[in-house]
Motif scaffolding. Structure first.
Motif, short mmCIF file in Angstrom:
data_model
loop_
_atom_site.label_atom_id
_atom_site.label_comp_id
_atom_site.label_asym_id
_atom_site.label_seq_id
_atom_site.Cartn_x
_atom_site.Cartn_y
_atom_site.Cartn_z
N ASN A 72 6.04 -6.28 -6.56
CA ASN A 72 5.66 -6.80 -7.75
C ASN A 72 4.36 -5.88 -8.32
O ASN A 72 3.75 -6.32 -9.30
CB ASN A 72 4.71 -8.41 -7.43
N ARG A 102 1.52 -5.13 -6.68
CA ARG A 102 0.34 -5.87 -6.23
C ARG A 102 0.46 -6.00 -4.66
O ARG A 102 -0.77 -5.50 -4.19
CB ARG A 102 0.11 -7.11 -6.89
N ASP A 103 1.21 -6.41 -4.21
CA ASP A 103 1.47 -6.95 -2.85
C ASP A 103 2.25 -6.06 -1.85
O ASP A 103 2.43 -6.33 -0.79
CB ASP A 103 1.87 -8.42 -2.56
N GLN A 163 0.79 -1.62 -0.27
CA GLN A 163 0.63 -1.35 -1.68
C GLN A 163 -0.33 -0.09 -1.66
O GLN A 163 -1.29 -0.20 -1.19
CB GLN A 163 0.12 -2.43 -2.39
N ALA A 167 3.59 1.33 -6.64
CA ALA A 167 2.46 0.99 -7.83
C ALA A 167 3.00 1.38 -9.07
O ALA A 167 2.97 2.57 -9.52
CB ALA A 167 1.34 2.18 -7.55
N GLU A 226 0.72 1.37 -15.36
CA GLU A 226 0.10 0.52 -16.71
C GLU A 226 0.77 1.10 -17.66
O GLU A 226 0.67 2.42 -18.04
CB GLU A 226 -1.16 0.53 -16.60
#
Length: 244
Positions: free
Chosen positions: A48, A50-51, A77, A143, A146
């Motif tokens: 996801n 994040r984890d 992660q 990762a 963004e």
């Protein structure tokens, strides 16, 4: 640890941890059930952004959804790569390609920039996000970069972190060799700016060259399309001052 390329990878929005269970969306359910023909008990990898990456098993199937049960952590992660990729949006097909490739090449932030010659003033952010996720799924990336909203060229420069070196591809450079300029860069925080198909305007090049945190590089003797320039420039940066 490198990605396991023998297992199907799936990006999910849900939190991940031991024994967590959730349903995947209709499109993902259709893909796993009808394209890959996976049945109950089959294992895949889920992440996801994040984890970390986890193994998960198909616990139940219905006509509308697949129910997954998270099992074991496979990879922890990592942080996002500290490389900001700034680009003038292109027409859709080439923009899809560009976004996928820069994710593969290690960009951590994708920043669309509206320049004087930009062809597409309002890129479809949701479609670009889908391309980011697809590239991450296919290439073992945890990762997930963004993706930011588009910003005007002048605002980008005004708000730029002065401690981050901004490298831009200068089609009007007086040399064909980018290596001396790149090898002179001492900062570890990096950004790359690639212009539109029509190139930067004379005014934009003057603005860039006047800034102390900007480095101009050529990309050889040939004229490259913007999406090709993106891949070529990132390969040069990663090989000389990046993480290769």
């Amino acid at each position: 640890m490198r990605a396991n390329y023998k297992m199907q990878r799936l990006f999910v929005p849900d939190g991940l941890g031991p024994d967590i269970e959730f349903d995947v969306g209709p499109q993902q359910s259709h893909y796993l059930s009808h394209v890959l023909r996976l049945g109950e008990g089959a294992e895949i990898l889920v992440f996801n952004g994040r984890d970390g990456e986890w193994s998960a098993a198909i616990a139940a199937k219905s006509k509308k959804a697949l129910h997954l049960k998270v099992m074991k952590l496979q990879r922890s992660q990592p942080p996002l790569p500290d490389l900001v990729y700034c680009f003038a949006p292109l027409k859709q097909g080439r923009l899809d390609y560009l976004v996928q490739k820069v994710v593969e090449m290690g960009a951590g932030i994708l920043q669309p920039v509206i320049t004087q010659h930009t062809q597409v003033a309002k890129p479809g952010i949701e479609r670009l996000r889908a391309n980011v996720v697809e590239a991450a799924e296919q290439c073992g990336i945890l990762a997930v970069p963004e993706l930011r909203e588009a910003e005007r060229f002048e605002r980008l420069l005004a708000d730029w972190d002065r401690e981050r070196r901004l490298i831009f591809c200068d089609e009007d450079a007086s040399t064909n060799n980018p290596l001396p300029a790149l090898q002179a860069v001492r900062e570890r925080k990096l950004g790359l700016l690639v212009g539109p198909e029509g190139g930067f305007s004379d005014e934009e090049r003057r603005m860039l060259r006047a800034l102390p945190f900007v480095t101009a590089i050529p990309l050889g003797p040939r004229i490259l399309r913007a999406d090709t320039a993106a891949v070529a420039a990132l390969a040069l940066i990663q090989a000389t001052i990046g993480d290769w």
